[in-house]
Motif scaffolding. Structure first.
Motif, short mmCIF file in Angstrom:
data_model
loop_
_atom_site.label_atom_id
_atom_site.label_comp_id
_atom_site.label_asym_id
_atom_site.label_seq_id
_atom_site.Cartn_x
_atom_site.Cartn_y
_atom_site.Cartn_z
N MET A 1 5.14 -6.98 2.94
CA MET A 1 5.27 -5.48 3.69
C MET A 1 4.49 -5.81 4.95
SD MET A 1 4.79 -3.02 0.77
CE MET A 1 5.69 -2.29 -0.21
N MET A 2 3.34 -6.31 5.23
CA MET A 2 2.77 -6.59 6.16
C MET A 2 3.47 -7.50 7.45
SD MET A 2 -1.13 -7.66 7.00
CE MET A 2 -1.81 -6.11 6.29
N THR A 3 4.11 -8.71 7.05
CA THR A 3 4.71 -9.44 7.79
C THR A 3 5.95 -8.52 8.31
OG1 THR A 3 3.88 -11.33 6.49
CG2 THR A 3 6.17 -11.65 7.72
N ILE A 4 6.79 -7.85 7.55
CA ILE A 4 8.06 -7.25 7.92
C ILE A 4 7.37 -6.09 8.89
CG2 ILE A 4 9.92 -5.65 7.26
CD1 ILE A 4 10.36 -8.73 6.55
N MET A 5 6.44 -5.49 8.69
CA MET A 5 5.83 -4.50 9.80
C MET A 5 5.63 -5.32 10.97
SD MET A 5 3.67 -1.65 7.56
CE MET A 5 2.31 -2.49 7.05
N GLY A 6 4.97 -6.53 11.04
CA GLY A 6 4.40 -7.15 12.16
C GLY A 6 5.87 -7.44 12.91
N SER B 1 -4.83 -3.75 7.75
CA SER B 1 -5.33 -4.49 6.40
C SER B 1 -4.60 -3.31 5.24
CB SER B 1 -6.57 -4.42 6.26
OG SER B 1 -7.36 -3.14 6.33
N PHE B 2 -4.67 -4.12 4.20
CA PHE B 2 -4.30 -3.46 3.01
C PHE B 2 -5.04 -4.11 1.92
CE2 PHE B 2 -1.62 -7.42 2.57
CZ PHE B 2 -1.84 -7.48 1.08
N GLU B 3 -5.05 -3.04 0.55
CA GLU B 3 -5.61 -3.49 -0.57
C GLU B 3 -4.64 -3.31 -1.70
OE1 GLU B 3 -8.89 -0.60 -2.42
OE2 GLU B 3 -9.84 -1.61 -0.92
N GLN C 1 2.65 -1.85 -12.63
CA GLN C 1 2.65 -1.20 -11.25
C GLN C 1 1.86 -1.87 -10.34
OE1 GLN C 1 1.64 3.04 -11.58
NE2 GLN C 1 0.37 3.10 -9.59
N ILE C 2 2.20 -1.80 -9.13
CA ILE C 2 1.18 -2.43 -7.93
C ILE C 2 1.08 -1.17 -6.99
CG2 ILE C 2 1.29 -4.27 -6.23
CD1 ILE C 2 3.53 -5.51 -7.81
N ASP C 3 -0.11 -1.00 -6.69
CA ASP C 3 -0.44 -0.05 -5.63
C ASP C 3 -0.88 -0.78 -4.34
OD1 ASP C 3 -0.53 1.70 -7.69
OD2 ASP C 3 -2.62 1.69 -7.92
N VAL C 4 -0.20 -0.49 -3.14
CA VAL C 4 -0.67 -1.10 -1.90
C VAL C 4 -1.08 -0.02 -0.92
CG1 VAL C 4 0.09 -2.45 -0.19
CG2 VAL C 4 1.15 -3.00 -2.69
N ASN C 5 -2.22 -0.16 -0.59
CA ASN C 5 -2.97 0.97 0.37
C ASN C 5 -3.26 0.34 1.83
OD1 ASN C 5 -3.11 2.99 -1.56
ND2 ASN C 5 -4.75 1.65 -2.60
N PHE C 6 -2.41 0.51 2.66
CA PHE C 6 -2.52 0.14 3.95
C PHE C 6 -3.60 1.01 5.03
CE2 PHE C 6 1.49 -1.77 2.92
CZ PHE C 6 1.62 -2.91 3.52
N ARG C 7 -4.27 0.46 5.81
CA ARG C 7 -4.91 0.83 7.08
C ARG C 7 -4.16 0.47 8.16
NH1 ARG C 7 -8.12 -0.54 2.83
NH2 ARG C 7 -8.75 -2.38 3.76
N LEU C 8 -3.95 1.45 8.96
CA LEU C 8 -3.25 1.30 10.29
C LEU C 8 -3.94 2.27 11.30
CD1 LEU C 8 -0.73 1.57 7.91
CD2 LEU C 8 0.26 0.09 9.94
N PRO C 9 -3.62 1.96 12.53
CA PRO C 9 -4.23 2.59 13.72
C PRO C 9 -3.69 4.15 13.68
CG PRO C 9 -3.20 0.39 14.44
CD PRO C 9 -2.93 0.68 13.16
N ALA C 10 -4.83 4.89 14.20
CA ALA C 10 -4.37 6.36 14.18
C ALA C 10 -3.70 6.61 15.51
CB ALA C 10 -5.66 7.06 14.33
N ASN D 1 9.23 2.65 6.76
CA ASN D 1 10.30 2.16 6.32
C ASN D 1 10.64 0.76 6.13
OD1 ASN D 1 11.29 4.73 5.63
ND2 ASN D 1 12.22 4.91 7.97
N ALA D 2 9.96 -0.14 7.01
CA ALA D 2 9.97 -1.68 7.39
C ALA D 2 9.44 -2.07 6.03
CB ALA D 2 9.49 -2.18 8.16
#
Length: 135
Positions: A54-59, A73-75, A89-98, A110-111
Protein backbone atom coordinates in the motif's frame (compact mmCIF):
# COMPACT_ATOMS: atom_id res chain seq x y z
CA UNK A 1 14.45 -16.87 -13.15
CA UNK A 2 12.85 -17.60 -9.77
CA UNK A 3 11.70 -14.83 -7.46
CA UNK A 4 13.21 -16.42 -4.36
CA UNK A 5 14.71 -19.59 -2.97
CA UNK A 6 14.25 -20.94 0.55
CA UNK A 7 15.67 -23.53 2.89
CA UNK A 8 14.35 -25.02 6.12
CA UNK A 9 16.91 -24.35 8.85
CA UNK A 10 15.35 -26.58 11.51
CA UNK A 11 13.66 -25.53 14.74
CA UNK A 12 10.68 -24.09 12.80
CA UNK A 13 12.87 -21.54 10.98
CA UNK A 14 13.35 -20.79 7.31
CA UNK A 15 15.82 -18.71 5.32
CA UNK A 16 14.63 -17.16 2.05
CA UNK A 17 16.84 -15.38 -0.45
CA UNK A 18 15.54 -12.85 -2.97
CA UNK A 19 17.08 -14.02 -6.26
CA UNK A 20 17.62 -10.62 -7.89
CA UNK A 21 19.16 -8.83 -4.90
CA UNK A 22 20.47 -11.57 -2.63
CA UNK A 23 18.56 -10.10 0.32
CA UNK A 24 17.82 -12.68 3.01
CA UNK A 25 14.67 -12.96 5.13
CA UNK A 26 14.36 -15.34 8.05
CA UNK A 27 11.07 -16.61 9.44
CA UNK A 28 10.33 -18.25 12.75
CA UNK A 29 7.14 -19.83 13.98
CA UNK A 30 5.32 -17.57 16.45
CA UNK A 31 5.38 -18.34 20.17
CA UNK A 32 1.66 -19.22 20.11
CA UNK A 33 2.36 -21.88 17.46
CA UNK A 34 5.35 -23.79 18.88
CA UNK A 35 8.01 -21.31 17.77
CA UNK A 36 10.39 -18.90 19.42
CA UNK A 37 9.02 -15.77 17.75
CA UNK A 38 12.54 -14.49 17.09
CA UNK A 39 11.72 -13.23 13.59
CA UNK A 40 8.74 -12.53 11.37
CA UNK A 41 6.39 -15.48 11.02
CA UNK A 42 5.10 -16.23 7.52
CA UNK A 43 1.73 -14.68 8.45
CA UNK A 44 3.52 -11.61 9.84
CA UNK A 45 5.16 -11.22 6.42
CA UNK A 46 1.75 -11.35 4.72
CA UNK A 47 0.57 -8.47 6.93
CA UNK A 48 3.76 -6.48 6.45
CA UNK A 49 3.50 -7.12 2.69
CA UNK A 50 0.02 -5.60 2.66
CA UNK A 51 1.16 -2.42 4.41
CA UNK A 52 4.36 -2.03 2.43
CA UNK A 53 2.57 -2.66 -0.86
CA UNK A 54 0.00 0.00 0.00
CA UNK A 55 2.77 2.41 0.96
CA UNK A 56 4.73 1.68 -2.24
CA UNK A 57 1.70 2.29 -4.47
CA UNK A 58 0.96 5.52 -2.58
CA UNK A 59 4.59 6.49 -3.18
CA UNK A 60 4.26 5.88 -6.92
CA UNK A 61 1.11 8.02 -7.05
CA UNK A 62 2.73 10.69 -4.87
CA UNK A 63 5.74 10.96 -7.21
CA UNK A 64 3.41 11.28 -10.20
CA UNK A 65 1.64 14.19 -8.46
CA UNK A 66 4.77 15.77 -6.92
CA UNK A 67 3.73 14.96 -3.35
CA UNK A 68 6.33 14.34 -0.65
CA UNK A 69 5.48 11.32 1.49
CA UNK A 70 8.82 11.17 3.29
CA UNK A 71 8.20 10.03 6.83
CA UNK A 72 4.78 8.46 6.18
CA UNK A 73 4.43 5.40 8.39
CA UNK A 74 2.04 2.61 9.23
CA UNK A 75 1.35 0.13 11.97
CA UNK A 76 -0.09 -3.27 11.12
CA UNK A 77 -1.93 -5.70 13.40
CA UNK A 78 -2.68 -9.32 12.53
CA UNK A 79 -5.76 -11.15 13.81
CA UNK A 80 -5.72 -14.95 13.67
CA UNK A 81 -8.47 -17.56 13.85
CA UNK A 82 -7.79 -20.83 15.65
CA UNK A 83 -9.65 -23.43 13.57
CA UNK A 84 -8.40 -23.62 10.97
CA UNK A 85 -5.42 -21.46 11.85
CA UNK A 86 -5.46 -18.54 9.42
CA UNK A 87 -5.40 -14.76 9.16
CA UNK A 88 -8.94 -13.41 9.55
CA UNK A 89 -8.23 -9.67 9.68
CA UNK A 90 -5.39 -7.25 9.02
CA UNK A 91 -5.53 -3.73 10.46
CA UNK A 92 -3.30 -1.14 8.77
CA UNK A 93 -3.11 2.33 10.32
CA UNK A 94 -1.30 4.97 8.29
CA UNK A 95 0.05 8.30 9.53
CA UNK A 96 0.30 10.92 6.78
CA UNK A 97 1.03 14.68 6.65
CA UNK A 98 -1.80 17.02 7.64
CA UNK A 99 -0.92 19.34 4.74
CA UNK A 100 -2.31 16.97 2.10
CA UNK A 101 -5.39 18.36 0.36
CA UNK A 102 -8.70 16.49 0.38
CA UNK A 103 -8.15 15.62 -3.28
CA UNK A 104 -4.66 14.23 -2.59
CA UNK A 105 -5.92 12.27 0.40
CA UNK A 106 -8.61 10.59 -1.72
CA UNK A 107 -6.07 9.84 -4.44
CA UNK A 108 -3.63 8.22 -2.00
CA UNK A 109 -6.26 6.29 -0.09
CA UNK A 110 -7.68 4.83 -3.31
CA UNK A 111 -4.17 3.89 -4.43
CA UNK A 112 -3.51 2.10 -1.13
CA UNK A 113 -6.75 0.14 -1.16
CA UNK A 114 -6.11 -1.12 -4.70
CA UNK A 115 -2.49 -2.25 -4.31
CA UNK A 116 -1.62 -5.68 -5.77
CA UNK A 117 -1.36 -7.39 -2.38
CA UNK A 118 -4.74 -6.03 -1.22
CA UNK A 119 -6.32 -7.30 -4.42
CA UNK A 120 -4.56 -10.69 -4.13
CA UNK A 121 -5.58 -11.61 -0.58
CA UNK A 122 -8.51 -13.93 -0.02
CA UNK A 123 -11.65 -11.78 0.24
CA UNK A 124 -12.49 -13.55 3.52
CA UNK A 125 -9.55 -11.71 5.14
CA UNK A 126 -10.94 -8.39 6.39
CA UNK A 127 -8.69 -5.44 5.58
CA UNK A 128 -9.32 -2.58 8.02
CA UNK A 129 -7.34 0.39 6.73
CA UNK A 130 -7.27 3.75 8.51
CA UNK A 131 -5.59 6.99 7.49
CA UNK A 132 -4.67 9.59 10.13
CA UNK A 133 -3.48 13.02 9.03
CA UNK A 134 -1.36 15.15 11.32
CA UNK A 135 2.10 15.59 12.71
Amino acid sequence: MSTATAQYSGNLRTESVHTASGTTIFTDAPVDNHGRGESFSPTDLVCAALGTCMMTIMGIVAERHQLDLTGVSFEVTKHMAAEPRRIIQIDVNFRLPAALSAKDRTLLENAARTCPVALSLNPEIRQEVQFAYGE
